[in-house]
Design an enzyme around this catalytic site. Structure first.
Site, PDB file in Angstrom:
ATOM      1  N   GLU A 245      11.032  10.644  -3.367  1.00  0.00           N
ATOM      2  CA  GLU A 245      10.833  11.746  -2.410  1.00  0.00           C
ATOM      3  C   GLU A 245      11.848  12.816  -2.766  1.00  0.00           C
ATOM      4  O   GLU A 245      13.042  12.664  -2.510  1.00  0.00           O
ATOM      5  CB  GLU A 245      11.059  11.262  -0.977  1.00  0.00           C
ATOM      6  CG  GLU A 245      10.060  10.230  -0.490  1.00  0.00           C
ATOM      7  CD  GLU A 245       8.669  10.791  -0.260  1.00  0.00           C
ATOM      8  OE1 GLU A 245       8.470  12.013  -0.415  1.00  0.00           O
ATOM      9  OE2 GLU A 245       7.780   9.999   0.056  1.00  0.00           O
ATOM     10  N   CYS A 279      14.115  18.428   3.635  1.00  0.00           N
ATOM     11  CA  CYS A 279      13.209  18.509   2.472  1.00  0.00           C
ATOM     12  C   CYS A 279      11.974  19.325   2.817  1.00  0.00           C
ATOM     13  O   CYS A 279      11.609  20.240   2.096  1.00  0.00           O
ATOM     14  CB  CYS A 279      12.836  17.110   2.011  1.00  0.00           C
ATOM     15  SG  CYS A 279      12.174  16.083   3.310  1.00  0.00           S
TER      16      CYS A 279
HETATM   17  P1  NAD Z   1      21.035  14.333  -4.795  1.00  0.00           P
HETATM   18  O1  NAD Z   1      19.908  14.141  -5.728  1.00  0.00           O
HETATM   19  O2  NAD Z   1      22.213  15.091  -5.246  1.00  0.00           O
HETATM   20  O3  NAD Z   1      21.612  12.913  -4.320  1.00  0.00           O
HETATM   21  C1  NAD Z   1      20.767  11.942  -3.731  1.00  0.00           C
HETATM   22  C2  NAD Z   1      21.332  10.556  -4.020  1.00  0.00           C
HETATM   23  O4  NAD Z   1      21.261  10.288  -5.426  1.00  0.00           O
HETATM   24  C3  NAD Z   1      22.807  10.380  -3.622  1.00  0.00           C
HETATM   25  O5  NAD Z   1      22.956   9.101  -3.045  1.00  0.00           O
HETATM   26  C4  NAD Z   1      23.510  10.453  -4.966  1.00  0.00           C
HETATM   27  O6  NAD Z   1      24.745   9.762  -4.970  1.00  0.00           O
HETATM   28  C5  NAD Z   1      22.518   9.764  -5.873  1.00  0.00           C
HETATM   29  N1  NAD Z   1      22.680  10.026  -7.305  1.00  0.00           N
HETATM   30  C6  NAD Z   1      23.441  10.982  -7.908  1.00  0.00           C
HETATM   31  N2  NAD Z   1      23.290  10.915  -9.258  1.00  0.00           N
HETATM   32  C7  NAD Z   1      22.414   9.913  -9.499  1.00  0.00           C
HETATM   33  C8  NAD Z   1      21.855   9.368 -10.688  1.00  0.00           C
HETATM   34  N3  NAD Z   1      22.143   9.851 -11.893  1.00  0.00           N
HETATM   35  N4  NAD Z   1      20.977   8.351 -10.582  1.00  0.00           N
HETATM   36  C9  NAD Z   1      20.648   7.854  -9.364  1.00  0.00           C
HETATM   37  N5  NAD Z   1      21.150   8.328  -8.202  1.00  0.00           N
HETATM   38  C10 NAD Z   1      22.036   9.341  -8.267  1.00  0.00           C
HETATM   39  O7  NAD Z   1      20.386  14.970  -3.471  1.00  0.00           O
HETATM   40  P2  NAD Z   1      21.161  15.487  -2.175  1.00  0.00           P
HETATM   41  O8  NAD Z   1      21.849  16.760  -2.520  1.00  0.00           O
HETATM   42  O9  NAD Z   1      21.941  14.369  -1.558  1.00  0.00           O
HETATM   43  O10 NAD Z   1      19.941  15.804  -1.185  1.00  0.00           O
HETATM   44  C11 NAD Z   1      19.306  17.038  -1.125  1.00  0.00           C
HETATM   45  C12 NAD Z   1      17.967  17.005  -1.849  1.00  0.00           C
HETATM   46  O11 NAD Z   1      17.180  15.941  -1.331  1.00  0.00           O
HETATM   47  C13 NAD Z   1      17.130  18.247  -1.639  1.00  0.00           C
HETATM   48  O12 NAD Z   1      16.556  18.648  -2.862  1.00  0.00           O
HETATM   49  C14 NAD Z   1      16.047  17.811  -0.678  1.00  0.00           C
HETATM   50  O13 NAD Z   1      14.865  18.573  -0.746  1.00  0.00           O
HETATM   51  C15 NAD Z   1      15.854  16.396  -1.092  1.00  0.00           C
HETATM   52  N6  NAD Z   1      15.251  15.610  -0.007  1.00  0.00           N
HETATM   53  C16 NAD Z   1      13.943  15.209  -0.147  1.00  0.00           C
HETATM   54  C17 NAD Z   1      13.328  14.506   0.881  1.00  0.00           C
HETATM   55  C18 NAD Z   1      11.893  14.078   0.777  1.00  0.00           C
HETATM   56  O14 NAD Z   1      11.466  13.245   1.563  1.00  0.00           O
HETATM   57  N7  NAD Z   1      11.128  14.580  -0.179  1.00  0.00           N
HETATM   58  C19 NAD Z   1      14.049  14.217   2.042  1.00  0.00           C
HETATM   59  C20 NAD Z   1      15.371  14.631   2.156  1.00  0.00           C
HETATM   60  C21 NAD Z   1      15.961  15.334   1.101  1.00  0.00           C
END
Ligand code: NAD
Length: 467
Positions: A245, A279
Site C-alpha cells: 500500500e 495516503c
Molecule cells: P517510508 O516508505 O519512508 O517508510 C515506511 C516504512 O518502511 C517504515 O517502517 C520504514 O522504516 C520502512 N523502511 C525504510 N526503508 C526500508 C527498506 N529499504 N525496506 C523495507 N522497509 C523500509 O514511508 P513513510 O514516510 O513512513 O510514510 C509515508 C508514505 O506512506 C506516503 O507516501 C504515503 O502515501 C504512504 N502511505 C500509504 C498508505 C496506503 O494505504 N496506500 C497508507 C499510509 C501511508
C-alpha cells in the site's frame, strides 16, 4: 518520558535505544530499542515456531483469539491514543488519535467476524473439488508514521485471523504506540504469535532485512512508493507474497453544478485529514473555471475555523507536520507554488513543525505541488474549462490510489468516476474507507488490497483438494 521495550522475544537482549521526538514540542516522547539483525532473526524464529501450532487452530479458535485482541484494544484505547499523539503529533480530538484508535477497534472487530470457508468447486459423480485457504506462514509487517496503530491493526488482524504469525516493524518515527499495542496483544496470545522489532533505520535497516528474510513468507507494507519498490525487488529472491500500500496523489474533480459553500467542509477534510499526511487524502483539486474562485474562497474560509496546536491540547483539531523531512518537503513545494499561483490561505511556515493549512490556486499539471505527493497541509487548485481535460489531468500521474468527483448529478459523477485510474473513487466525499470495502492502489500506488474478504485472502495460499 517513557521507555518501552515491547514483549517481543527479541526485546530482551537489547541494551541500545533511540529517542522518539514529540513533533508538537520537540521534546523526547520516549525511547525504543535499537535492535539488530540478530534480534530480528530471533523474532522470526519465534514466529516460525509459533506458527506450527497457531496455524492448526480451528476457525472458531482464531476468531475467539482475534475477538480477545479487539477487546484489549478497546480496553486500552485512552492510553494508546495518548501515545499516538505524543509521538505522531496528531491531536487527541477531531479526526485525531482517539478517532484512530476507535477505527483500530472497529477494523479489528469487523475483520474478526470475517471467514474464508472452504469453497466447493465441484461435487458430482466425477468427484469433489474443494478450494481451501491456508495461512502462508510468518508475515512481516512494515508500517509508516502517519497512522501507526490503525495501520498496524490493518496488517496484524487479518494475518492472525487466517492463521499466520506476525513480526511487525513500525516506523522509527512512531514506534512507541506499536510497541505498547504488541504488549497489550501479547496479554491474550501465545508466545511468538506477534512480535515487534524496532530500530532507528540508521545502524541496521530492519525493513530491508525483513524483505529478503528466508523465513518470512509475506510482507505487508504501507509506506512510500520508493520503499515499496525496494521491497518488491528484494522479495523476489524468496518469492514472498506481497501486499504493498504505497503513496497516492489523489485528484478531486469538482463539476460546475455544485454549491461551493456546501461542499467546502467535505473538500477540506478530504484534503487535510491528519494534516494531509494521509495516503488517500485529496492532494490535487481540479475545479471548473466558472466556480474555481468561489471554491477556493470557501475552503480558505473553512480553514480559518480549524484550530491548530499541540496535539495534547483538548482544543487542537490539527497538529504539526510529523517530522522535519516532511516539513521541508511541504516548505519547498509551497515556496515553488507561491511563485506561480495565488495563496488563498497559509503559505508561511509557523513555529517548529507547525505549517498552516495552505490552499494555492492558479496552478497546473507540471507544477511540483501538483505532480508530487506533498503529504502535508498544502492543496493546489487547478482550474479547468472542459471536463475531458480534467479527467486527463487527473489521470496524468503515476499514482492511482483514490479520487473523487463532486457534483449534484450522480449519474454524471459515476461516469467520470469510472474513467479515473485509481483503486477507490468517492462521490461528494473523499477518503472514506471502511472495513468491508477492499482498498488498494493501481499503477504505482501498490499491489493487492486490504480490507474485506478480498483483503483477507491476501494472507492465504490456495490449496485445491481433489477427491
Ligand atoms: P517510508 O516508505 O519512508 O517508510 C515506511 C516504512 O518502511 C517504515 O517502517 C520504514 O522504516 C520502512 N523502511 C525504510 N526503508 C526500508 C527498506 N529499504 N525496506 C523495507 N522497509 C523500509 O514511508 P513513510 O514516510 O513512513 O510514510 C509515508 C508514505 O506512506 C506516503 O507516501 C504515503 O502515501 C504512504 N502511505 C500509504 C498508505 C496506503 O494505504 N496506500 C497508507 C499510509 C501511508
Amino acid at each position: 518520558m517513557r521507555r518501552l521495550t515491547g514483549k517481543s522475544d527479541a526485546g530482551d537482549s537489547v541494551g541500545d535505544t533511540f529517542a522518539v521526538i514529540n513533533p508538537s514540542t520537540g521534546a523526547v516522547a520516549g525511547h525504543a530499542p535499537n535492535m539488530t539483525g540478530a534480534d530480528l532473526n530471533a523474532a522470526v524464529a519465534s514466529a516460525k515456531a509459533a506458527f506450527e501450532t497457531w496455524s492448526l487452530k480451528s476457525d472458531e479458535e482464531l476468531q475467539a483469539a482475534c475477538a480477545s485482541v479487539t477487546a484489549k484494544i478497546e480496553e486500552h484505547s485512552a492510553e494508546l491514543a495518548e501515545l499516538v499523539t505524543l509521538e505522531q503529533g496528531k491531536p487527541l480530538n477531531g479526526l485525531g488519535s482517539r478517532w484512530e484508535i476507535g477505527g483500530a477497534g472497529a477494523w479489528a472487530g469487523y475483520t474478526t467476524g470475517l471467514s474464508l470457508p472452504v469453497k466447493v468447486l465441484q461435487d458430482n459423480e466425477e468427484g469433489r473439488v474443494e478450494l481451501h485457504r491456508k495461512p502462508v506462514g510468518v508475515v512481516g509487517s512494515i508500517t509508516p508514521w502517519n497512522f501507526p496503530v490503525l495501520i498496524a491493526i490493518w496488517h496484524i488482524i487479518p494475518a492472525l485471523r487466517t492463521g499466520n504469525t506476525v513480526v511487525i516493524k513500525p516506523s522509527p518515527l512512531t514506534p512507541l504506540s506499536t510497541i505498547r499495542l504488541v504488549e497489550i496483544i501479547n496479554d491474550v496470545l501465545p508466545k511468538g504469535v506477534v512480535s515487534v522489532v524496532t530500530s532507528d533505520d540508521k545502524s541496521e535497516n530492519l525493513g530491508a532485512l525483513m524483505s529478503s528474510h528466508p523465513d518470512i513468507r509475506k510482507i505487508v507494507f504501507t509506506g512510500s512508493c520508493g520503499t515499496g519498490q525496494k521491497i518488491m525487488r528484494s522479495a523476489a529472491e524468496t518469492m514472498k507474497r506481497l501486499t504493498l500500500e504505497m503513496g497516492g496523489n489523489d485528484a478531486g474533480i469538482v463539476l460546475p453544478d455544485v454549491d461551493p459553500k456546501a461542499i467546502a467542509e467535505g473538500l477540506f477534510w478530504g484534503a487535510f485529514i491528519n494534516n494531509g499526511q494521509t495516503c488517500a487524502a485529496m492532494k490535487r483539486l481540479y475545479v471548473h473555471e466558472s466556480i474555481a474562485d468561489e471554491v477556493g474562497a470557501a475552503l480558505a474560509e473553512f480553514a480559518k475555523a480549524i484550530p491548530m496546536g499541540d496535539g495534547m491540547s483538548e482544543d487542537s483539531i490539527l497538529g504539526p507536520v510529523q517530522n522535519q523531512m516532511q516539513f521541508d518537503k511541504v516548505t519547498r513545494l509551497v515556496a515553488d507554488a507561491k511563485t506561480k499561483g495565488k495563496v488563498l490561505c497559509g503559505g508561511e511556515a509557523g513555529d517548529g513543525l507547525f505549517f498552516p493549512v495552505t490552499v494555492i490556486s492558479g496552478l497546473s499539471n507540471g507544477d511540483p505541488l501538483v505532480d508530487e505527493e506533498q503529504f502535508g497541509p498544502a492543496l493546489p487548485i487547478i482550474a479547468y474549462s472542459d471536463v475531458e481535460e480534467a479527467i486527463k489531468m487527473a489521470n496524468d500521474n503515476p499514482n492511482g490510489l483514490g479520487g473523487s468527483v463532486w457534483s449534484n448529478d450522480l449519474d454524471a459523477a459515476k461516469k467520470i468516476a469510472a474513467r479515473m485510474e485509481c483503486g477507490s473513487v468517492w462521490i461528494n466525499k473523499h477518503g472514506m474507507i471502511q472495513p468491508n470495502a477492499p482498498f488498494g492502489g493501481v499503477k504505482s500506488s501498490g499491489l493487492g488490497v486490504e480490507f474485506g474478504e478480498e483483503g483477507l485472502t491476501e494472507y492465504t495460499d490456495i490449496q485445491v483438494i481433489f477427491s
